[in-house]
Design a protein around this motif. Sequence first.
Motif, mmCIF file in Angstrom:
data_model
loop_
_atom_site.group_PDB
_atom_site.id
_atom_site.type_symbol
_atom_site.label_atom_id
_atom_site.label_comp_id
_atom_site.label_asym_id
_atom_site.label_seq_id
_atom_site.Cartn_x
_atom_site.Cartn_y
_atom_site.Cartn_z
ATOM 1 N N TYR A 1 -56.042 -9.312 -50.935
ATOM 2 C CA TYR A 1 -55.494 -10.104 -49.827
ATOM 3 C C TYR A 1 -55.029 -11.478 -50.280
ATOM 4 O O TYR A 1 -54.171 -12.097 -49.649
ATOM 5 N N LYS B 1 -50.224 -13.065 -54.113
ATOM 6 C CA LYS B 1 -48.927 -13.348 -53.514
ATOM 7 C C LYS B 1 -48.115 -12.063 -53.316
ATOM 8 O O LYS B 1 -48.230 -11.107 -54.073
ATOM 9 N N ARG B 2 -47.250 -12.129 -52.281
ATOM 10 C CA ARG B 2 -46.480 -10.953 -51.873
ATOM 11 C C ARG B 2 -45.588 -10.433 -52.997
ATOM 12 O O ARG B 2 -45.480 -9.220 -53.214
ATOM 13 N N THR C 1 -59.930 -1.053 -48.905
ATOM 14 C CA THR C 1 -59.420 -1.747 -47.709
ATOM 15 C C THR C 1 -60.486 -2.075 -46.685
ATOM 16 O O THR C 1 -60.282 -2.964 -45.837
ATOM 17 N N SER D 1 -49.473 0.237 -41.203
ATOM 18 C CA SER D 1 -49.336 -0.933 -42.078
ATOM 19 C C SER D 1 -48.086 -0.858 -42.930
ATOM 20 O O SER D 1 -47.474 -1.895 -43.250
ATOM 21 N N THR E 1 -45.063 -2.584 -41.458
ATOM 22 C CA THR E 1 -45.132 -4.027 -41.154
ATOM 23 C C THR E 1 -44.675 -4.832 -42.353
ATOM 24 O O THR E 1 -44.389 -4.292 -43.425
ATOM 25 N N ASN E 2 -44.660 -6.143 -42.181
ATOM 26 C CA ASN E 2 -44.256 -7.033 -43.270
ATOM 27 C C ASN E 2 -45.283 -7.051 -44.404
ATOM 28 O O ASN E 2 -44.998 -7.507 -45.513
ATOM 29 N N ASP E 3 -46.488 -6.544 -44.141
ATOM 30 C CA ASP E 3 -47.548 -6.505 -45.162
ATOM 31 C C ASP E 3 -47.529 -5.208 -45.965
ATOM 32 O O ASP E 3 -48.515 -4.877 -46.627
ATOM 33 N N TRP E 4 -46.412 -4.493 -45.921
ATOM 34 C CA TRP E 4 -46.377 -3.197 -46.603
ATOM 35 C C TRP E 4 -46.699 -3.279 -48.101
ATOM 36 O O TRP E 4 -47.273 -2.328 -48.659
ATOM 37 N N LEU F 1 -49.011 -5.013 -49.643
ATOM 38 C CA LEU F 1 -50.467 -4.954 -49.742
ATOM 39 C C LEU F 1 -50.950 -3.534 -49.483
ATOM 40 O O LEU F 1 -51.804 -3.003 -50.207
ATOM 41 N N GLU F 2 -50.385 -2.904 -48.434
ATOM 42 C CA GLU F 2 -50.806 -1.551 -48.087
ATOM 43 C C GLU F 2 -50.395 -0.565 -49.182
ATOM 44 O O GLU F 2 -51.180 0.311 -49.574
#
Length: 463
Positions: A319, A322-323, A367, A381, A384-387, A389-390
């Motif tokens: 988490y 960085k993206r 997770t 997930s 979403t914009n957090d793909w 991470l997923e």
Amino acid sequence: MSNYQSNEIKLINTSLIDPHPDNPRKNIGDVTDLAASIKANGLLSPLSVVPNGSRYRVIAGHRRLAACKQAGTGAVPCFVLDLDPLQQLEAMVTENCQREQLTVLEEADAIQGMLDLGATTANVAHRLGRSADYVRDRAKAASIKTEVRATRDDFSQLTIGQLVAIARYDGRPDLQKRLAQAAGTSNFDYTLRNIERDDRDRQWIESVAALLVEPNNGFNLIPDPPYSNPEWRYLGCMFPSTGTPEEAIEKIREQNPAAVSIHMEQVYLWARRDHAADDEKEARRAAEQAERDARRHALEEYAAASADKRMAWLHANLYGIKRDKLIEATARLGLLQIIDPFPGGFADALTNWNDHTGSREEYEKITGITAEDAPTAARISLQTNDWPLEATSILAARFEWFIDPEDWTTVNDTSRRIPGYYQILQDLGYTPADDETNHLDQLIAAITEADSDENEEDEENNQ
């Protein structure tokens, strides 16, 4: 048929003409259309018949005779021939073969009938315009007994190759019935090969047994393998693959067994048991097995501990990464996993989540989402914009699921990916323990050695 044709035509009432009992064609089929044609236009082609007392038997024209009787026709034109029984059968076979009206089995039975009446293979071949092998194959097919033919309703439709293969096992109806049931299916060749192999093995063991009991051979042939007798020790075994029966005998002689037994198409060699030597050997085997068990247990413990360490780190740290680094990790994990021996590759991450296997449990450790909720949570997930991470979590879980303890010591498709997987984790910030580093170094050395051996073998093959 032309050689037996008569120029004299006689009108004979169909009530006086009978089908020939030896007609090769057992099923004349539906003659309704032919009967309608004869009723409208008359019989255009005469029948060929032979006298039979006060009646006649048809030689050529069984379908036309049946159609005439169905149409209610009275007298019909007939060629009356003077033929002996062999000539009658020969004429019927020739006519039907020329018109391709016989099944292979019907033709086979007819040809055998001609041979039974004194015709030679060469005579029959000449009359039919066929080769001698053609006649011999059908004679073989004709030998198949009624009980075997009765195993299936469409037996007469089998090919000549299948019939000859079945006929080869004359006198062994159990094998013939197995082949008959398999004929016409994809299992026929497989069944035939198994039967042929078993037959070769049987012949081999019979030959070896005959050589073993020859006078002055000096072999102690005992009736049954003494498996449970503590005085005997198993020394070895001879299979058909050992070589010819004579070669097997020489190899048996070289080993000089105290006794020989035969069981299940194999030759067993036996020695008198030396209890002291056997006890020492058994103790050595037990020690070696204990050592192997200890190594396996240690490896299993290491694999479980290192997997838990990796997934705990992922759970605690993903988490905070960085993206852009997660996007890069996703790409690298995907590339690492996509070329794979399993259909769809490792990257096919969601389709196998039908139960609590298929990386669900690993996903839960990474997770914190329960295994039961994994499919739904992952799909949501990924939209979403957090793909990133997923996606990283899914691919890492998928990889963790595939790593087994033996992958740390065996060079295979999964173990070759472990160093790359660790490199990706280290670039994300993971620090391997000393034990992990040692195992990684050993694994990389094993992979390097395997690749070196493979390259040397390729170079030798290319020379």
